[in-house]
Design an enzyme around this catalytic site. Structure first.
Site, PDB file in Angstrom:
ATOM      1  N   ASP A 183       0.859  -1.201   0.000  1.00 40.81           N
ATOM      2  CA  ASP A 183       0.000   0.000   0.000  1.00 40.81           C
ATOM      3  C   ASP A 183       0.892   1.247   0.000  1.00 40.81           C
ATOM      4  O   ASP A 183       1.820   1.369   0.808  1.00 40.81           O
ATOM      5  CB  ASP A 183      -0.885  -0.033   1.258  1.00 40.81           C
ATOM      6  CG  ASP A 183      -1.883   1.112   1.292  1.00 40.81           C
ATOM      7  OD1 ASP A 183      -3.102   0.832   1.274  1.00 40.81           O
ATOM      8  OD2 ASP A 183      -1.449   2.292   1.359  1.00 40.81           O
ATOM      9  N   ASN A 191      -1.884  13.017  -3.932  1.00 40.52           N
ATOM     10  CA  ASN A 191      -2.897  13.510  -4.876  1.00 40.52           C
ATOM     11  C   ASN A 191      -3.170  14.991  -4.650  1.00 40.52           C
ATOM     12  O   ASN A 191      -3.244  15.777  -5.602  1.00 40.52           O
ATOM     13  CB  ASN A 191      -4.209  12.754  -4.682  1.00 40.52           C
ATOM     14  CG  ASN A 191      -4.329  11.548  -5.588  1.00 40.52           C
ATOM     15  OD1 ASN A 191      -4.541  11.698  -6.777  1.00 40.52           O
ATOM     16  ND2 ASN A 191      -4.175  10.368  -5.028  1.00 40.52           N
ATOM     17  N   GLU A 227      -4.825   2.330  -4.231  1.00 38.86           N
ATOM     18  CA  GLU A 227      -3.353   2.396  -4.280  1.00 38.86           C
ATOM     19  C   GLU A 227      -2.761   1.208  -3.546  1.00 38.86           C
ATOM     20  O   GLU A 227      -1.735   1.295  -2.905  1.00 38.86           O
ATOM     21  CB  GLU A 227      -2.818   3.719  -3.714  1.00 38.86           C
ATOM     22  CG  GLU A 227      -3.671   4.389  -2.667  1.00 38.86           C
ATOM     23  CD  GLU A 227      -3.769   3.642  -1.356  1.00 38.86           C
ATOM     24  OE1 GLU A 227      -4.683   2.801  -1.245  1.00 38.86           O
ATOM     25  OE2 GLU A 227      -2.964   3.905  -0.446  1.00 38.86           O
TER      26      GLU A 227
HETATM   27  P1  GH3 Z   1      -1.729   5.514   4.177  1.00 36.49           P
HETATM   28  O1  GH3 Z   1      -0.310   5.920   4.295  1.00 36.49           O
HETATM   29  O2  GH3 Z   1      -2.334   5.233   5.508  1.00 36.49           O
HETATM   30  O3  GH3 Z   1      -1.922   4.389   3.256  1.00 36.49           O
HETATM   31  O4  GH3 Z   1      -2.515   6.786   3.612  1.00 36.49           O
HETATM   32  P2  GH3 Z   1      -3.102   6.980   2.172  1.00 36.49           P
HETATM   33  O5  GH3 Z   1      -3.424   8.414   2.004  1.00 36.49           O
HETATM   34  O6  GH3 Z   1      -2.232   6.364   1.153  1.00 36.49           O
HETATM   35  O7  GH3 Z   1      -4.378   6.051   2.231  1.00 36.49           O
HETATM   36  P3  GH3 Z   1      -5.919   6.341   2.185  1.00 36.49           P
HETATM   37  O8  GH3 Z   1      -6.558   4.990   2.212  1.00 36.49           O
HETATM   38  O9  GH3 Z   1      -6.318   7.322   3.255  1.00 36.49           O
HETATM   39  O10 GH3 Z   1      -6.177   7.011   0.797  1.00 36.49           O
HETATM   40  C1  GH3 Z   1      -5.855   6.373  -0.392  1.00 36.49           C
HETATM   41  C2  GH3 Z   1      -5.789   7.432  -1.431  1.00 36.49           C
HETATM   42  O11 GH3 Z   1      -5.256   6.945  -2.634  1.00 36.49           O
HETATM   43  C3  GH3 Z   1      -7.155   7.979  -1.790  1.00 36.49           C
HETATM   44  C4  GH3 Z   1      -6.922   8.521  -3.146  1.00 36.49           C
HETATM   45  O12 GH3 Z   1      -6.574   9.891  -3.054  1.00 36.49           O
HETATM   46  C5  GH3 Z   1      -5.724   7.775  -3.674  1.00 36.49           C
HETATM   47  N1  GH3 Z   1      -6.084   6.909  -4.799  1.00 36.49           N
HETATM   48  C6  GH3 Z   1      -6.727   5.728  -4.796  1.00 36.49           C
HETATM   49  N2  GH3 Z   1      -6.891   5.276  -6.044  1.00 36.49           N
HETATM   50  C7  GH3 Z   1      -6.330   6.167  -6.875  1.00 36.49           C
HETATM   51  C8  GH3 Z   1      -6.195   6.261  -8.282  1.00 36.49           C
HETATM   52  O13 GH3 Z   1      -6.609   5.405  -9.061  1.00 36.49           O
HETATM   53  N3  GH3 Z   1      -5.558   7.340  -8.780  1.00 36.49           N
HETATM   54  C9  GH3 Z   1      -5.084   8.336  -7.963  1.00 36.49           C
HETATM   55  N4  GH3 Z   1      -4.483   9.381  -8.518  1.00 36.49           N
HETATM   56  N5  GH3 Z   1      -5.214   8.271  -6.642  1.00 36.49           N
HETATM   57  C10 GH3 Z   1      -5.827   7.220  -6.092  1.00 36.49           C
HETATM   58 MG    MG Z   2      -2.082   4.217   1.225  1.00 37.66          MG
HETATM   59 MG    MG Z   3      -4.892   2.026   0.972  1.00 39.15          MG
END
Ligand code: GH3
Ligand code: MG
Ligand code: MG
Ligand code: MG
Length: 306
Positions: A183, A191, A227
């Site tokens: 992850d 983002n 992600e």
């Molecule tokens: P952590 O370190 O705890 O994993 O924090 P995090 O911010 O990575 O995790 P969280 O689960 O809070 O958020 C995941 C984020 O990943 C949400 C979204 O902004 C981003 N994300 C998820 N899928 C995609 C995608 O397909 N494209 C992009 N650009 N961003 C994505």
């Molecule tokens: Mg994450």
């Molecule tokens: Mg995640």
């Protein structure tokens, strides 16, 4: 027409591999004469030998005799159809049995076609050609249906099927099986800071880096969700899994993707690992364990594998 559609209409049968199963050498000779020039043929003289070949190096099509000592063609076909990793190999029965209930038994066993001996060369060639074309088209569609659109690595659907297959395989061969849940750290902030399009691009690079890190042909990476990626590592115990996890982290760190809002300053990942050691409980839920370990890695500072 897009590229996938073009490829689909033009599947090449050049490298098609056919397994001919018959206990009588004369029947094998006849089929070899008809098809040997066009396809790569292999031969098995018993149902068991056919199963062994299918499991070690699956063919694209099977031509199956019905009456054979020990494992007959019908039973062999049923076993193939009930074994997930080889169940989609089409089986064409070629038999001297002609009664309608005998033909029906071939369809019931999972055969895709039925021909009566002695076979006429031209119909045999045409039918084999048609079945191979369908098989290759189905394979291609399946492949497309199994890939994640953004990153190009496998998707969740494929992961679910592969994990079932590999768990069965590990159990059969008493081998270990490992799984990694990867992850990206602080990706929401990434983002927010750099924008969605750029973040998408870095998500792709990360997926590609994981894919390149995996060494064995049976290792796979799939996008599990946003992600998050999952790697399945057959024949790999705890130590090996740990080693792969470290390599994934190193290779992603080496991409040096700047992430100002992360305490690590660069894009990093956390990894949860899970292993079923050889001959241990093959019913273990590897995803649940990896997820739990990932949570721990997140709780204790991120940028680490547990
Ligand atoms: P952590 O370190 O705890 O994993 O924090 P995090 O911010 O990575 O995790 P969280 O689960 O809070 O958020 C995941 C984020 O990943 C949400 C979204 O902004 C981003 N994300 C998820 N899928 C995609 C995608 O397909 N494209 C992009 N650009 N961003 C994505
Ligand atoms: Mg994450
Ligand atoms: Mg995640
Ligand atoms: Mg026979």
């Amino acid at each position: 027409m897009n590229q996938a559609a073009t490829t689909l209409t033009k599947v090449s049968l050049e490298n098609a591999r056919i397994l001919v199963v018959d206990d009588q050498p004369i029947n094998i000779q006849v089929i070899n004469q008809v098809l040997g020039d066009c396809y790569h043929l292999r031969f098995a003289k018993s149902g068991q030998a056919a199963l062994d070949i299918c499991l070690s190096d699956p063919p694209d099509l099977i031509l199956m005799d019905v009456v054979m000592p020990e494992l007959d063609g019908l039973t062999t076909c049923k076993i193939i159809k009930n074994t997930p990793e080889i169940s989609d190999i089409p089986v064409v029965f070629i038999t001297s049995l002609q009664k309608s209930e005998e033909e029906n038994a071939c369809w019931q066993a999972g055969g895709i076609d039925y021909m009566v001996k002695p076979v006429n060369p031209l119909p045999l060639r045409n039918r084999v050609n048609a079945h191979l074309t369908l098989k290759f088209q189905a394979d291609l569609l399946k492949k497309l249906a199994y890939l994640d659109g953004l990153t190009g690595v496998y998707n969740r659907r494929y992961l679910d099927e592969y994990l079932i297959q590999q768990t069965a395989q590990a159990k059969r061969s008493n081998q270990p099986l490992s799984l990694l849940m990867v992850d990206i750290d602080y990706f929401k902030q990434f983002n927010d800071e750099y924008g969605h399009l750029f973040a998408d691009d870095q998500l792709k690079q990360t997926a590609l880096s994981i894919k390149k890190t995996l060494q064995r042909p049976t290792d796979i990476v799939a996008r599990f969700g946003g992600e998050e990626f999952v790697c399945v590592l057959p024949d790999t115990g705890k130590l090996g899994a740990r080693h792969v996890a470290e390599s994934i982290m190193q290779n992603i760190a080496a991409l040096k993707i700047t992430h100002k809002l992360s305490p690590h300053q660069y894009l990093t990942v956390s990894i949860g690992t899970a292993t079923i050691e050889a001959k241990q409980d093959y019913g273990t839920d590897l995803i649940a364990i990896a997820d739990k370990h990932l949570y721990k890695a997140k709780q204790t500072g991120r940028n680490k594998a547990i």
